[in-house]
Design an enzyme around this catalytic site. Structure first.
Site, PDB file in Angstrom:
ATOM      1  N   PHE A 144       1.022  -1.268  -0.099  1.00 21.12           N
ATOM      2  CA  PHE A 144      -0.165  -0.069  -0.029  1.00 21.12           C
ATOM      3  C   PHE A 144       1.110   1.432   0.183  1.00 21.12           C
ATOM      4  O   PHE A 144       1.623   1.511   0.912  1.00 21.12           O
ATOM      5  CB  PHE A 144      -0.857  -0.135   1.143  1.00 21.12           C
ATOM      6  CG  PHE A 144      -1.911   1.333   1.215  1.00 21.12           C
ATOM      7  CD1 PHE A 144      -3.043   1.306   0.441  1.00 21.12           C
ATOM      8  CD2 PHE A 144      -1.355   2.280   1.718  1.00 21.12           C
ATOM      9  CE1 PHE A 144      -3.866   2.418   0.393  1.00 21.12           C
ATOM     10  CE2 PHE A 144      -2.107   3.663   1.769  1.00 21.12           C
ATOM     11  CZ  PHE A 144      -3.371   3.918   1.057  1.00 21.12           C
ATOM     12  N   ASP A 230       9.432   3.236   1.676  1.00 21.69           N
ATOM     13  CA  ASP A 230       8.111   3.893   2.233  1.00 21.69           C
ATOM     14  C   ASP A 230       8.105   3.678   3.616  1.00 21.69           C
ATOM     15  O   ASP A 230       7.554   2.808   4.164  1.00 21.69           O
ATOM     16  CB  ASP A 230       6.924   3.270   1.145  1.00 21.69           C
ATOM     17  CG  ASP A 230       5.702   4.078   1.677  1.00 21.69           C
ATOM     18  OD1 ASP A 230       5.664   4.934   2.679  1.00 21.69           O
ATOM     19  OD2 ASP A 230       4.739   4.088   1.115  1.00 21.69           O
ATOM     20  N   LYS A 271       2.566  11.379   7.148  1.00 24.08           N
ATOM     21  CA  LYS A 271       2.043  11.073   8.427  1.00 24.08           C
ATOM     22  C   LYS A 271       2.341  11.837   9.549  1.00 24.08           C
ATOM     23  O   LYS A 271       2.402  13.108   9.688  1.00 24.08           O
ATOM     24  CB  LYS A 271       1.783   9.607   8.518  1.00 24.08           C
ATOM     25  CG  LYS A 271       0.753   8.935   7.272  1.00 24.08           C
ATOM     26  CD  LYS A 271       0.204   7.657   7.616  1.00 24.08           C
ATOM     27  CE  LYS A 271      -0.861   7.493   6.564  1.00 24.08           C
ATOM     28  NZ  LYS A 271      -0.789   6.105   5.793  1.00 24.08           N
TER      29      LYS A 271
END
Ligand code: PLP
Length: 423
Positions: A144, A230, A271
């Site tokens: 994802f 990531d 985030k």
């Protein structure tokens, strides 16, 4: 604006006027502080999602709030047509913090991933000598990385892809946590990068073998391929170290000395880099890679704005000063120990896995069942907010400012709900 006086009213408005691209739990939140959230009826909850790990520092952290308020009345946006007096200090701060030469600031996580992909391709053509339009990037099954058209092009989640084609070419998908598959894929002509989550969060908190990232780094280096990590969800103390690639190291900065540290060639953050206040993402790399991007070749109106830069510096300072990585590591052990005992006593729960305070409990039912959803509804009734992922997996990821006493109270709630749960 219509004043909201009940949860029902707020939900009806979203149903009627908002696109239905999410399926939220029926809870309407109005306030947050630290590990707590309150709904519009005044009910208090422990937050065990942390906005998908964007609020590691806890809700409305006063230091981040003060930094934001100070900057919001001074200068918020200039575009990159001009310099501003916060971006440079931010770039110095974040590159030193994570041990890279340079940074390219963006806003959302997906933009960070897009930036990394473009950077890897350009490096591949201009430095590695790959023939134009032949660059390939290796990705993992069940990845994802966000929701743009290119990113979903290499997803294997049917729901994320269906009816959104045609897709972007140039990706090779291999099984996660499989070094042999990676070594084979690295032999394919034109490979420039390997994009990987050091722990797969959205897929259901899949933790690879202890030395996976280190071996992946060595395999990539041997073929002159960029390792692209990531860490949008796993980074910034969530898994008990500053980055998940740090493995077992809890020092406050990166260093090549740690043999557990698989330094990526490109690091993507998002985030929690802004503690939930403002969308900020960042792509970090050393000079040889980052310098392939020249003026006019990539950018974003809001990327690198002084407000986001100020907020991000404050958010990173909080992580270091409050030793959130250390707290996540210690409390993560306690959480998994208690959950393991709970799983042993309750056939409805199958297993617990995770690292630091990024954990998941797998429910013993089919991914098509509503069991995990129903458990989450009961958890909410009992004052704890968590959300299922992929049907039968419940992710538990509280803000990292949670205390040991609070964590035990939360384990009590989870144990009580799961032990009393009848389908
Ligand atoms: C959330 C997430 C993204 C996408 O970030 P957005 O800010 O939602 O675009 C990318 N990669 C990972 C691993 C994520 O968890």
């Amino acid at each position: 604006m219509e004043t909201i006086t009940s949860s029902k009213q707020a939900i009806q408005l979203e149903e009627r006027y908002g696109a239905h691209n999410y399926h939220p739990l029926p809870v309407v939140l109005t306030r947050g502080e630290g590990v707590y959230l309150w709904d519009v009826e005044g009910k208090k909850y422990f937050d065990f999602l942390s906005a998908y790990s964007a609020v590691n520092q806890g809700h409305c952290h006063p230091r981040i709030k003060d930094a934001m308020i100070e900057q919001v009345g001074t200068l918020t946006l200039t575009s990159r047509a001009f310099y501003n007096d916060v971006l440079g200090p931010f770039e110095k701060y974040i590159t030193e913090y994570f041990g890279f030469d340079m940074v390219l600031p963006m806003n959302t996580g997906a933009e960070g991933v897009e930036t990394a992909l473009k950077l890897a391709r350009k490096w591949g053509y201009e430095r590695k000598g790959v023939a134009e339009n032949k660059a390939k990037i290796i990705v993992a099954e069940n990845n994802f990385h966000g929701r743009t058209t290119t990113i979903i092009s290499f997803s294997n989640d049917a729901n994320a892809r269906k009816s959104f084609g045609p897709f972007t070419d140039g990706f090779i998908r291999i099984p996660y946590d499989d070094i042999v598959a990676l070594e084979q894929a690295l032999e394919i002509e034109g490979v420039v990068g390997f994009l990987i989550e050091p722990i797969q969060g959205e897929a259901g908190v899949y933790v690879p073998e202890e030395d996976y990232m280190r071996k992946a780094k060595a395999a990539c280096a041997a073929q002159n391929v960029l390792l692209i990590a990531d860490e949008i969800q796993t980074g910034i103390a969530r898994t008990g170290s500053l980055l998940a690639v740090c493995g077992n190291c809890t020092c406050e900065a990166h260093c090549e000395k740690q043999e557990t540290y698989a330094k990526p060639d490109i690091l993507i953050l998002g985030k929690a880099i802004s503690g939930g206040f403002y969308p900020v993402s960042a792509v970090l790399a050393d000079r040889e890679v980052m310098e392939v991007i020249k003026p006019g070749q990539h950018g974003s109106t809001f990327g690198g704005n002084p407000l986001g830069a100020k907020v991000a510096m404050a958010a990173l300072e909080v992580v270091r000063d409050e030793k959130l990585a250390q707290n996540a590591r210690k409390l993560g052990e306690i959480f998994r120990n208690r959950m393991r005992k709970m799983v042993d006593r309750n056939p409805i729960a199958k297993l617990v896995r995770g690292r630091g305070l990024l954990n998941a409990v797998v429910i013993n039912d089919s991914p098509d069942s509503t069991t995990a959803w129903d458990i989450c509804i009961q958890l909410a009734e009992n004052g704890l907010l968590a959300k299922p992922t992929h049907g039968n997996i419940i992710r538990f990821a509280p803000p990292l400012v949670i205390t040991e006493d609070q964590l035990h109270e939360c384990c009590d709630i989870i144990e009580r709900v799961i032990s009393n749960f009848n389908k």
